[in-house]
Design a protein around this motif. Structure first.
Motif, mmCIF file in Angstrom:
data_model
loop_
_atom_site.group_PDB
_atom_site.id
_atom_site.type_symbol
_atom_site.label_atom_id
_atom_site.label_comp_id
_atom_site.label_asym_id
_atom_site.label_seq_id
_atom_site.Cartn_x
_atom_site.Cartn_y
_atom_site.Cartn_z
ATOM 1 N N TYR A 124 0.876 -1.419 -0.049
ATOM 2 C CA TYR A 124 -0.010 0.243 -0.013
ATOM 3 C C TYR A 124 0.765 1.501 0.014
ATOM 4 O O TYR A 124 0.539 2.296 -0.717
ATOM 5 C CB TYR A 124 -0.728 -0.016 1.307
ATOM 6 C CG TYR A 124 -2.133 -0.821 1.186
ATOM 7 C CD1 TYR A 124 -3.053 -1.053 -0.065
ATOM 8 C CD2 TYR A 124 -2.382 -1.633 2.166
ATOM 9 C CE1 TYR A 124 -3.925 -1.717 -0.248
ATOM 10 C CE2 TYR A 124 -3.331 -2.703 1.937
ATOM 11 C CZ TYR A 124 -4.213 -2.716 0.990
ATOM 12 O OH TYR A 124 -5.288 -3.667 0.766
ATOM 13 N N LYS B 180 -1.024 4.564 -0.978
ATOM 14 C CA LYS B 180 -2.424 4.395 -0.194
ATOM 15 C C LYS B 180 -2.245 4.390 1.228
ATOM 16 O O LYS B 180 -2.391 3.413 1.908
ATOM 17 C CB LYS B 180 -2.897 3.122 -0.811
ATOM 18 C CG LYS B 180 -3.683 3.462 -2.173
ATOM 19 C CD LYS B 180 -4.036 1.899 -2.719
ATOM 20 C CE LYS B 180 -4.629 1.742 -4.095
ATOM 21 N NZ LYS B 180 -5.642 2.914 -4.379
ATOM 22 N N TRP B 181 -1.897 5.669 1.815
ATOM 23 C CA TRP B 181 -1.524 5.853 3.068
ATOM 24 C C TRP B 181 -2.920 5.495 4.023
ATOM 25 O O TRP B 181 -2.657 4.972 5.272
ATOM 26 C CB TRP B 181 -1.008 7.385 3.438
ATOM 27 C CG TRP B 181 -0.004 7.585 2.545
ATOM 28 C CD1 TRP B 181 0.113 8.354 1.388
ATOM 29 C CD2 TRP B 181 1.313 6.864 2.613
ATOM 30 N NE1 TRP B 181 1.382 8.170 1.011
ATOM 31 C CE2 TRP B 181 2.115 7.407 1.606
ATOM 32 C CE3 TRP B 181 1.951 6.037 3.623
ATOM 33 C CZ2 TRP B 181 3.589 6.845 1.434
ATOM 34 C CZ3 TRP B 181 3.232 5.773 3.304
ATOM 35 C CH2 TRP B 181 4.130 5.995 2.154
ATOM 36 N N ASP B 182 -4.338 5.737 3.701
ATOM 37 C CA ASP B 182 -5.281 5.278 4.648
ATOM 38 C C ASP B 182 -5.267 3.764 4.698
ATOM 39 O O ASP B 182 -5.381 3.278 5.729
ATOM 40 C CB ASP B 182 -6.442 5.621 3.972
ATOM 41 C CG ASP B 182 -6.814 7.082 3.975
ATOM 42 O OD1 ASP B 182 -6.211 7.564 4.943
ATOM 43 O OD2 ASP B 182 -7.447 7.762 3.286
ATOM 44 N N GLU B 183 -4.888 2.984 3.707
ATOM 45 C CA GLU B 183 -4.758 1.424 3.893
ATOM 46 C C GLU B 183 -3.601 1.083 4.668
ATOM 47 O O GLU B 183 -3.552 0.250 5.281
ATOM 48 C CB GLU B 183 -4.863 0.979 2.603
ATOM 49 C CG GLU B 183 -5.773 1.210 1.570
ATOM 50 C CD GLU B 183 -7.128 0.799 2.112
ATOM 51 O OE1 GLU B 183 -7.216 -0.405 2.876
ATOM 52 O OE2 GLU B 183 -8.232 1.261 1.769
ATOM 53 N N ARG C 41 -2.525 2.620 7.190
ATOM 54 C CA ARG C 41 -2.719 3.191 8.713
ATOM 55 C C ARG C 41 -3.663 2.117 9.090
ATOM 56 O O ARG C 41 -3.881 1.597 10.281
ATOM 57 C CB ARG C 41 -3.535 4.629 8.685
ATOM 58 C CG ARG C 41 -2.334 5.522 8.642
ATOM 59 C CD ARG C 41 -3.148 6.912 9.115
ATOM 60 N NE ARG C 41 -3.871 7.382 7.850
ATOM 61 C CZ ARG C 41 -3.405 8.191 6.895
ATOM 62 N NH1 ARG C 41 -1.974 8.637 7.036
ATOM 63 N NH2 ARG C 41 -4.071 8.725 5.845
ATOM 64 N N LYS C 42 -4.615 1.538 8.334
ATOM 65 C CA LYS C 42 -5.610 0.507 8.846
ATOM 66 C C LYS C 42 -4.868 -0.827 8.838
ATOM 67 O O LYS C 42 -5.238 -1.460 9.943
ATOM 68 C CB LYS C 42 -6.720 0.069 7.493
ATOM 69 C CG LYS C 42 -7.617 1.460 7.513
ATOM 70 C CD LYS C 42 -8.705 0.807 6.017
ATOM 71 C CE LYS C 42 -9.551 2.202 5.789
ATOM 72 N NZ LYS C 42 -10.411 1.845 4.636
ATOM 73 N N GLN D 46 -3.020 -0.400 12.151
ATOM 74 C CA GLN D 46 -3.929 -0.492 13.271
ATOM 75 C C GLN D 46 -4.514 -1.823 13.791
ATOM 76 O O GLN D 46 -4.762 -2.308 14.759
ATOM 77 C CB GLN D 46 -5.162 0.344 12.785
ATOM 78 C CG GLN D 46 -6.237 0.707 14.057
ATOM 79 C CD GLN D 46 -5.894 1.094 15.251
ATOM 80 O OE1 GLN D 46 -4.906 1.958 15.389
ATOM 81 N NE2 GLN D 46 -6.243 0.676 16.481
#
Length: 263
Positions: A187, A192-195, A197-198, A201
Motif C-alpha cells: 500500500y 495508499k496511506w489510509d490503507e 494506517r488500517k 491499526q
C-alpha cells in the motif's frame, strides 16, 4: 600427487557441498571430477552448487551429462536446476523443466519445486502466470509460496493480485507480523496511506509487532543477540573497538574473505 578421495560418497558429497556453499565452486568441481562412481547424490550436490550461485549454463550442462551417463534425475536434481533457472531469470526453461519432471521422468513436483517456479515468475513480473500456477497446484500452497508472491506484488505494485494473495496469506498465518508488513509496504508503495494506517491499526489491535533484525552468536552454550546500535551488553564498547580494529587490519592487508575459506 593428489590425495585419495574417500570411497564413501556421503563424505564426498559433504566436502563438495561445503565448498559449494562457500562459493568455492572450483574446489567442489575438482572433487566431483575425481569421483569414479557417481550416484544421484554426487550429481545433485554439484548441480545445486552451480544453481545457487547463478551458474545456470554449467548446472544445465551437468544435468544433461548426468542423463547421458545413465543416472536418472530425482526431485533434488530438478530442484537444483530450477534454482539455477530462477537465479538467471530463465522463465521459459524453468517452466519446461517443471513440466518435464512428471511427464518424462515420473517425478512428482513438490511444494519446494512450485515455490521456486512461483518465485521465478514473480521476479520476472509475470504475476498472473504465478497466481495461475499457485491455483492449479495439486497440493495446497503453503504460506511461503503466498508470501513470495505477495513480495513480488509489492515489487511490481500490483494491488489487485496483492490484495487477493494477502487474504490467502492472512488466512494461513493471521498472527504473523511480517505478513501485515508486506501488505503495508504494498500500500505504501502505491501511496495508499489510509490503507497503510488500517493495516498498522489491525496489527496493533492484534498485538503484533515486527521483530527487529538481529545477528547472534553462541559462545560457551550461551546465545548473544546483537541489534543495530545495541548497547545493552556490558561488553558492547569492547566489542565495537575490537571490530573497528579488525576492519582496519582487513583494509590494510586487503584480505579477500573467499581466500580465507578456499585456501
Amino acid at each position: 600427487m593428489k590425495p585419495r578421495l574417500s570411497e564413501d560418497n556421503f563424505v564426498t558429497c559433504a566436502l563438495k557441498d561445503m565448498y559449494a556453499k562457500c562459493g568455492c565452486l572450483e574446489q567442489s568441481r575438482n572433487i566431483f571430477d575425481r569421483v569414479n562412481e557417481k550416484d544421484e547424490a554426487v550429481w545433485n550436490v554439484i548441480i545445486a552448487g552451480y544453481g545457487i550461485h547463478g551458474h545456470v549454463l554449467k548446472a544445465i550442462e551437468l544435468f544433461g551429462l548426468m542423463q547421458n551417463k545413465g543416472c536418472r534425475p530425482d526431485s533434488f536434481t530438478f530442484l537444483g536446476v530450477l534454482i539455477a533457472c530462477n537465479h538467471a531469470g530463465l522463465v521459459t526453461e524453468g517452466l519446461k523443466y517443471l513440466g518435464q519432471m512428471q511427464s518424462l521422468y515420473g517425478v512428482k513436483p513438490k511444494l519446494e519445486h512450485y515455490a521456486c517456479v512461483v518465485d521465478m515468475l514473480g521476479r520476472a513480473g509475470q504475476l498472473n502466470e504465478a497466481l495461475k500456477l499457485v491455483n492449479e497446484m495439486p497440493d495446497e500452497p503453503d504460506s511461503g509460496i503466498w508470501s513470495s508472491l505477495l513480495s513480488s506484488c509489492r515489487n511490481y505494485g500490483d494491488l489487485e493480485i496483492g490484495e487477493e494473495v494477502s487474504r490467502k496469506l492472512l488466512e494461513l498465518e493471521p498472527n504473523k507480523a511480517e505478513n501485515y508488513v508486506l501488505l503495508s509496504n504494498l500500500y505504501a508503495g502505491l501511496g495508499k496511506w489510509d490503507e497503510v494506517r488500517k493495516v498498522r491499526q489491525r496489527m496493533k489491535e492484534n498485538g503484533l509487532y515486527k521483530d527487529a533484525g538481529c545477528s547472534w552468536i553462541e559462545i560457551g552454550g550461551k546465545v548473544y543477540r546483537f541489534l543495530v546500535s545495541d548497547g545493552s551488553l556490558s561488553e558492547s564498547k569492547k566489542i565495537q573497538q575490537t571490530w573497528i580494529k579488525l576492519e582496519k587490519k582487513k583494509a590494510k592487508l586487503d584480505i579477500n574473505p573467499t581466500q580465507v575459506v578456499c585456501s
